[in-house]
Design an enzyme around this catalytic site. Sequence first.
Site, short mmCIF file in Angstrom:
data_model
loop_
_atom_site.label_atom_id
_atom_site.label_comp_id
_atom_site.label_asym_id
_atom_site.label_seq_id
_atom_site.Cartn_x
_atom_site.Cartn_y
_atom_site.Cartn_z
N HIS A 1 4.86 5.69 11.60
CA HIS A 1 4.10 5.54 10.31
C HIS A 1 3.25 6.84 9.80
O HIS A 1 1.98 6.50 9.70
CB HIS A 1 3.42 4.27 10.03
CG HIS A 1 3.26 3.90 8.72
ND1 HIS A 1 3.63 4.65 7.64
CD2 HIS A 1 2.92 2.77 8.13
CE1 HIS A 1 3.12 4.11 6.36
NE2 HIS A 1 2.97 2.77 6.63
N LYS B 1 25.58 -3.69 -0.83
CA LYS B 1 27.19 -3.67 -0.89
C LYS B 1 27.66 -3.00 0.31
O LYS B 1 28.61 -2.61 0.45
CB LYS B 1 27.40 -2.83 -2.00
CG LYS B 1 26.86 -3.57 -3.41
CD LYS B 1 27.40 -2.64 -4.49
CE LYS B 1 26.53 -2.81 -5.66
NZ LYS B 1 26.46 -1.64 -6.72
N ARG C 1 11.17 4.00 3.58
CA ARG C 1 10.75 2.88 4.64
C ARG C 1 11.81 2.35 4.99
O ARG C 1 12.79 1.86 4.05
CB ARG C 1 9.67 1.88 4.20
CG ARG C 1 9.45 0.69 5.03
CD ARG C 1 8.18 0.08 4.62
NE ARG C 1 7.23 0.73 5.05
CZ ARG C 1 5.92 0.11 4.90
NH1 ARG C 1 5.76 -1.02 4.58
NH2 ARG C 1 4.65 0.82 5.27
N ARG D 1 0.62 -1.17 -0.23
CA ARG D 1 -0.04 0.04 -0.10
C ARG D 1 0.78 1.11 0.03
O ARG D 1 0.65 2.27 -0.77
CB ARG D 1 -0.99 0.23 1.24
CG ARG D 1 -2.09 -0.58 0.86
CD ARG D 1 -2.56 -1.17 2.38
NE ARG D 1 -1.63 -2.11 2.86
CZ ARG D 1 -1.77 -3.49 2.19
NH1 ARG D 1 -2.88 -3.91 1.72
NH2 ARG D 1 -0.88 -4.38 2.81
N THR D 2 1.79 1.20 1.07
CA THR D 2 2.48 2.83 1.13
C THR D 2 3.18 3.03 -0.23
O THR D 2 3.18 4.02 -0.69
CB THR D 2 3.46 2.50 2.41
OG1 THR D 2 2.78 2.30 3.37
CG2 THR D 2 3.97 3.91 2.82
#
Length: 305
Positions: free
Chosen positions: A129, A80, A101, A51-52
Amino acid sequence: MKNLIDIMQLSTDELQQLIDRALDIIANPAKYADSCHGKKLATLFFEPSTRTRLSFEAAMYELGGNVIGFSSANSSSAAKGESVADTVRTVGCYADIIAMRHPKEGAPLVATRTAGVPVINAGDGGHNHPTQTLADLLTIYREKGTFENLTVGLCGDLKFGRTVHSLISAMSRYKGLKVVLISPEELRVPQYIISDVLEPNNIPYVEVTSLEDAMPELDILYMTRVQRERFFNEADYMRLKDSYILTPDKLRTAKQSLSILHPLPRVNEISVTVDDDPRACYFKQVLNGKYMRMALILKLLEVNV
Ligand code: CP
């Protein structure tokens, strides 16, 4: 405001402006169709999302902008060993705004120091959030027409559920709020939510384990998933994962005006047989998230429409 890391950066007036903007976008989508022409959003997702990430991308496309980014740490040079600071400094050379995120709490805040462009916290560990809270607030506003005098029950994993922490903080500023915290002992809300948010604001709250006992008084029921990815021990997750399963039977004592929210994804905590109940708002919440992210992108890019 240049970045959005914590929902408390937004005053209640600013939240209302974002809600009003989102409602105008819903009513007049064509007015906004080219508002971000020539602008690029970067979605940097070091953790999974449906969703986000996709609602941010849909939001930018519907504003006439473009999107770049990655959907897992493994497909970026983080694999890396590149630091968050260097990653966002690099991406800031290509994009006008970043939605990020990350599993580490505070990583989006660190990103603000080197990005050179606005950074939006799209979820940091078990912490916050804020854009999910924007989706939650628009849903509550559209369902109830107000944020005042509501009894809000939050049920499930209140310890690791970052959306719960952001929502309680945001709602703490509205008059007449009552909070019912429904969780197993092991998944109670973190102490700082009580000592820094609920108690200083004199918000009546109770911590209980029974959803059935709490149900009749609730105006909002905010269900949450037990956050498997935050557990150190699989056996504990297996023991707790089905602590609460909302079924039509459990809704028999609920108000007809109840609104059932869930940030999604759900696993088992709301039976699909609840989905057709008119009180189920969680898929409306999904769509509301896109409109609020559109409103937020316009605000942070200082686009006047
Ligand atoms: N609500 C939410 O954050 O969903 P995703 O994890 O799918 O983005």
